[in-house]
Scaffold this active site. Structure first.
Site, mmCIF file in Angstrom:
data_model
loop_
_atom_site.group_PDB
_atom_site.id
_atom_site.type_symbol
_atom_site.label_atom_id
_atom_site.label_comp_id
_atom_site.label_asym_id
_atom_site.label_seq_id
_atom_site.Cartn_x
_atom_site.Cartn_y
_atom_site.Cartn_z
ATOM 1 N N GLU A 1 0.846 -1.200 0.000
ATOM 2 C CA GLU A 1 0.000 0.000 0.000
ATOM 3 C C GLU A 1 0.875 1.242 0.000
ATOM 4 O OE1 GLU A 1 -3.065 -0.224 2.992
ATOM 5 O OE2 GLU A 1 -4.074 -1.850 1.944
ATOM 6 N N HIS B 1 -9.371 9.902 1.898
ATOM 7 C CA HIS B 1 -8.907 8.840 1.016
ATOM 8 C C HIS B 1 -9.115 9.294 -0.411
ATOM 9 C CE1 HIS B 1 -8.173 4.964 -0.755
ATOM 10 N NE2 HIS B 1 -7.821 4.480 0.425
ATOM 11 N N ARG C 1 -1.113 9.171 0.961
ATOM 12 C CA ARG C 1 -2.530 9.438 0.704
ATOM 13 C C ARG C 1 -2.879 10.908 0.586
ATOM 14 N NH1 ARG C 1 -5.744 5.187 4.395
ATOM 15 N NH2 ARG C 1 -5.186 3.523 2.963
ATOM 16 N N HIS D 1 -11.923 9.806 5.616
ATOM 17 C CA HIS D 1 -11.690 8.377 5.793
ATOM 18 C C HIS D 1 -11.181 8.024 7.186
ATOM 19 C CE1 HIS D 1 -10.735 4.322 4.604
ATOM 20 N NE2 HIS D 1 -9.456 4.484 4.850
ATOM 21 N N ARG E 1 -1.702 9.261 8.592
ATOM 22 C CA ARG E 1 -1.590 7.829 8.904
ATOM 23 C C ARG E 1 -1.006 7.060 7.727
ATOM 24 N NH1 ARG E 1 -5.882 3.262 8.352
ATOM 25 N NH2 ARG E 1 -6.501 4.619 6.656
HETATM 26 C C1 LIG Z 1 -13.885 1.466 4.376
HETATM 27 C C2 LIG Z 1 -12.700 1.497 5.312
HETATM 28 C C3 LIG Z 1 -11.574 0.743 5.030
HETATM 29 C C4 LIG Z 1 -10.490 0.751 5.904
HETATM 30 N N1 LIG Z 1 -9.413 -0.054 5.643
HETATM 31 C C5 LIG Z 1 -8.434 -0.157 6.556
HETATM 32 C C6 LIG Z 1 -7.381 -1.110 6.391
HETATM 33 O O1 LIG Z 1 -7.340 -1.852 5.422
HETATM 34 N N2 LIG Z 1 -6.446 -1.188 7.370
HETATM 35 C C7 LIG Z 1 -6.454 -0.383 8.482
HETATM 36 O O2 LIG Z 1 -5.562 -0.500 9.322
HETATM 37 N N3 LIG Z 1 -7.453 0.512 8.665
HETATM 38 C C8 LIG Z 1 -8.433 0.633 7.749
HETATM 39 N N4 LIG Z 1 -9.445 1.524 7.958
HETATM 40 C C9 LIG Z 1 -9.486 2.273 9.229
HETATM 41 C C10 LIG Z 1 -9.933 1.323 10.332
HETATM 42 O O3 LIG Z 1 -11.012 0.563 9.870
HETATM 43 C C11 LIG Z 1 -10.365 2.023 11.592
HETATM 44 O O4 LIG Z 1 -9.460 3.003 11.965
HETATM 45 C C12 LIG Z 1 -10.502 1.015 12.731
HETATM 46 O O5 LIG Z 1 -11.285 -0.070 12.314
HETATM 47 C C13 LIG Z 1 -11.117 1.680 13.926
HETATM 48 O O6 LIG Z 1 -11.501 0.690 14.844
HETATM 49 P P1 LIG Z 1 -12.305 1.157 16.119
HETATM 50 O O7 LIG Z 1 -12.611 -0.077 16.889
HETATM 51 O O8 LIG Z 1 -11.596 2.250 16.768
HETATM 52 O O9 LIG Z 1 -13.643 1.785 15.512
HETATM 53 P P2 LIG Z 1 -14.853 1.096 14.723
HETATM 54 O O10 LIG Z 1 -14.457 -0.203 14.152
HETATM 55 O O11 LIG Z 1 -15.424 2.095 13.802
HETATM 56 O O12 LIG Z 1 -15.903 0.793 15.886
HETATM 57 C C14 LIG Z 1 -16.486 1.832 16.615
HETATM 58 C C15 LIG Z 1 -17.888 1.404 16.985
HETATM 59 O O13 LIG Z 1 -18.361 2.228 18.036
HETATM 60 C C16 LIG Z 1 -19.726 2.523 17.773
HETATM 61 N N5 LIG Z 1 -20.103 3.708 18.512
HETATM 62 C C17 LIG Z 1 -19.857 5.001 18.197
HETATM 63 N N6 LIG Z 1 -20.375 5.800 19.136
HETATM 64 C C18 LIG Z 1 -20.964 5.007 20.060
HETATM 65 C C19 LIG Z 1 -21.683 5.268 21.262
HETATM 66 N N7 LIG Z 1 -21.885 6.525 21.688
HETATM 67 N N8 LIG Z 1 -22.179 4.226 21.967
HETATM 68 C C20 LIG Z 1 -21.990 2.938 21.536
HETATM 69 N N9 LIG Z 1 -21.320 2.640 20.396
HETATM 70 C C21 LIG Z 1 -20.806 3.673 19.676
HETATM 71 C C22 LIG Z 1 -19.770 2.702 16.272
HETATM 72 O O14 LIG Z 1 -21.084 2.621 15.785
HETATM 73 C C23 LIG Z 1 -18.882 1.546 15.836
HETATM 74 O O15 LIG Z 1 -19.643 0.373 15.736
HETATM 75 C C24 LIG Z 1 -10.529 1.554 7.079
HETATM 76 C C25 LIG Z 1 -11.658 2.320 7.347
HETATM 77 C C26 LIG Z 1 -12.734 2.295 6.482
HETATM 78 C C27 LIG Z 1 -13.950 3.121 6.794
#
Ligand SMILES: Cc1cc2nc3c(=O)[nH]c(=O)nc-3n(C[C@H](O)[C@H](O)[C@H](O)COP(=O)(O)OP(=O)(O)OC[C@H]3O[C@@H](n4cnc5c(N)ncnc54)[C@H](O)[C@@H]3O)c2cc1C
Length: 515
Positions: free
Chosen positions: A118, A233, A278, A337, A372
């Site tokens: 990447e 992105h 990016r 993103h 990032r």
């Molecule tokens: C389409 C896409 C592709 C990506 N590809 C990559 C990749 O290939 N590699 C990589 O390293 N990163 C990638 N990223 C970034 C990565 O996905 C995120 O940074 C990472 O998954 C974040 O994880 P998290 O657990 O912090 O948040 P999330 O996985 O987003 O989970 C947070 C959760 O908390 C919930 N939430 C929010 N507020 C509240 C509340 N008040 N009460 C209860 N629940 C709540 C949300 O609804 C969500 O379900 C990508 C992101 C996207 C959008």
């Protein structure tokens, strides 16, 4: 109101059911924890939507120091080098942990992981799963592990709306959902609510990711950091569908190129071309679009007929929008993103408020600095969840005093701020646009309506962007296009935000009167 306490009083409450929240809950086992998720686990979270995978230096020609070096270059001088060293060095072991948990990474016949390339990585080091379905496979295994762990009590469809502070200390979490409001009495809260893309018109993030955890933390008194750094992105599928489907960098890693309506490869002269960092590609694409061109990803020669097999989910999204990626150009545009900024945390994931931790995208560990490096966020979520769990396990559980009844705030609605924030704090920013955004979102942030929390987070991003008088990483000011030699990371709190916003509004009003 259902006082979640009885059985749960004093248990740590983890807010957010993405990879960061789930890994924190697993790492805390067998200590009983409460996990609050707005939606069903493994569905509406960025973690489940990831395509590329996780960055870790597992190849023979790779090394954590090379991964570290690439991370620091992408971070453009603002990464915390100690944190970056810790995470990049812990990454290979984290991959093994995930394999043990049941994640089936894509592997060659000899069992070695297949590695993707990447942008801005000097080696092939993206460990993927199910072709381009890394997130789906990751969350399948992790959700299963969480459901099988008796110490984790999962509340799906319950949204945290407020952190309750009593006598200057965290005393609980106020949540609400379809079954009504609930209060959890606890002195330990972990915010893992993901990103902020939902605050923008064009985004790749699930709708539920609009920075609610940042607002909860800021209103509880926590400092937020690096808020101005929002990663756009460059290749989201252009169209009317919201959120926009992402066309992973891995597609460009496999040889796809960016062209305009004349077929010109307009990024060819940029160092690194399609695989430049990016932020660089996003700006070039954005400028080309604003000059009136159309922009496409051309995957017809490479990966060509291998597209469907290597990127089945992306191919499906393209087909759904009416494009055959092996035979047709795919229209793209930049979209919000990833947020490098978030709740400022120390090396144990502690925020500035005792009893409040953060991890995953909602946290700002300092790993990403101003930008990032691709696929560094899932790995950060896994590694930092372990630090958070260790710190939470040994911390004061709170006094367990039943809380007074509080009416929960209304369900948050980010819709009214999206266009103002996208115009003022998008790929390219300037003083005038940022000031206009402040005047649009301040009244909402000051109020107590459904948009108050989203507007507060938007306001904090804009104030941070206005204060950074330089261009660096993902933050590009057309009125300050160079980098400042004095640049440092910056934090912001609620009171400072409102004071700054009022001052700016007053300045603007006085200028308008004099004009
Ligand atoms: C389409 C896409 C592709 C990506 N590809 C990559 C990749 O290939 N590699 C990589 O390293 N990163 C990638 N990223 C970034 C990565 O996905 C995120 O940074 C990472 O998954 C974040 O994880 P998290 O657990 O912090 O948040 P999330 O996985 O987003 O989970 C947070 C959760 O908390 C919930 N939430 C929010 N507020 C509240 C509340 N008040 N009460 C209860 N629940 C709540 C949300 O609804 C969500 O379900 C990508 C992101 C996207 C959008």
């Amino acid at each position: 109101m259902n006082q979640g306490p009885g059985a749960f009083a004093g248990q740590p409450v983890i807010v957010g059911g993405g990879l960061a929240g789930l890994m924190t809950a697993l790492r805390l086992a067998p200590e009983p924890v409460v996990l609050l998720s707005k939606g069903p686990l493994g569905v509406e979270c960025s973690s489940a939507w990831t395509q590329g995978g996780l960055a870790a230096s597992v190849a023979d020609d790779d090394d954590p120091t090379l991964h570290l070096a690439d991370t620091l270059v992408a971070g453009d001088g603002l990464s915390d080098a100690q944190i970056a060293m810790r995470i990049t060095h812990a990454a290979p072991a984290a991959i093994e942990d995930l394999s043990r948990l049941g994640v089936r990474f894509d592997r060659a016949a000899d069992g070695a992981p297949l590695l993707g390339l990447e942008a801005a990585h000097s080696r092939r080091r993206i460990i993927h799963a199910a072709g381009d379905g890394a997130g789906r496979e990751l969350m399948r295994a992790v959700v299963e592990a969480v459901r099988l762990t008796p110490s984790i009590t999962i509340f799906e469809d319950l949204e945290a709306r407020q952190i309750v502070i009593e006598d200057g200390a965290i005393a609980g979490v106020l949540a609400a959902g379809a079954s009504g409001p609930a209060i959890f009495v606890t002195g330990r809260v972990v915010i893992a609510t993901g990103g902020i893309g939902g605050l923008f018109t064009e985004t790749t993030n699930p709708d539920g990711c609009f920075g609610q955890g940042l607002a909860l933390a800021a209103r509880a008194g926590a400092a937020l950091a690096d808020l101005e750094f929002v990663q756009f992105h460059p290749t989201a599928l252009a169209g009317t569908v919201r959120p926009a489907a992402l066309i992973s960098e891995a597609v460009r890693g496999e040889g796809a190129v960016l062209v305009d309506e004349t077929g010109r490869r307009f990024v060819a002269n940029v160092p690194g071309a399609e695989l430049a960092p990016r932020d660089v590609v996003a700006r070039v694409v954005w400028r080309h679009l604003t000059e009136g061109h159309k922009v496409f990803l051309d995957a017809r020669r490479k990966p060509g007929t291998r597209f469907e097999q290597r990127f089945p989910a992306i191919a499906a999204a393209c087909h759904a929008a009416g494009y055959d990626p092996a035979r047709q150009l795919i229209p793209i545009r930049p979209a919000a993103h990833y947020h490098m900024g978030g709740i400022a945390v120390d090396a144990a994931g502690r925020s500035s408020v005792p009893g409040l931790w953060a991890c995953g995208e909602a946290a700002c560990t300092g790993l990403h600095g101003a930008n990032r490096l691709a696929s560094n966020s899932l790995i950060e979520a896994v590694v930092s969840a372990a630090w958070v769990a260790e710190s939470v396990a040994g911390a004061f559980a709170g006094r367990g005093k039943p809380l007074r009844e509080i009416v929960p705030p209304p369900p948050p609605d980010p819709t009214p701020i999206r266009s103002a924030l996208s115009r003022g704090a998008g790929v390219l920013r300037d003083d005038g646009g940022l000031r206009l955004t402040i005047s649009a979102v301040l009244p909402l942030a000051r109020g107590n309506g459904p948009s108050a929390d989203p507007a507060l987070v938007g306001l904090m991003i804009v104030i941070a962007a206005l204060r950074r008088l330089e261009s660096r990483g993902a933050h590009w000011r057309t009125d300050f296009p160079s980098r400042s030699a004095m640049a440092q990371r910056a934090t912001l709190r609620l009171d400072e935000t409102f004071a700054a916003a009022h001052e700016i509004n007053a300045e603007d009003a006085s200028l308008a009167r004099r004009a």
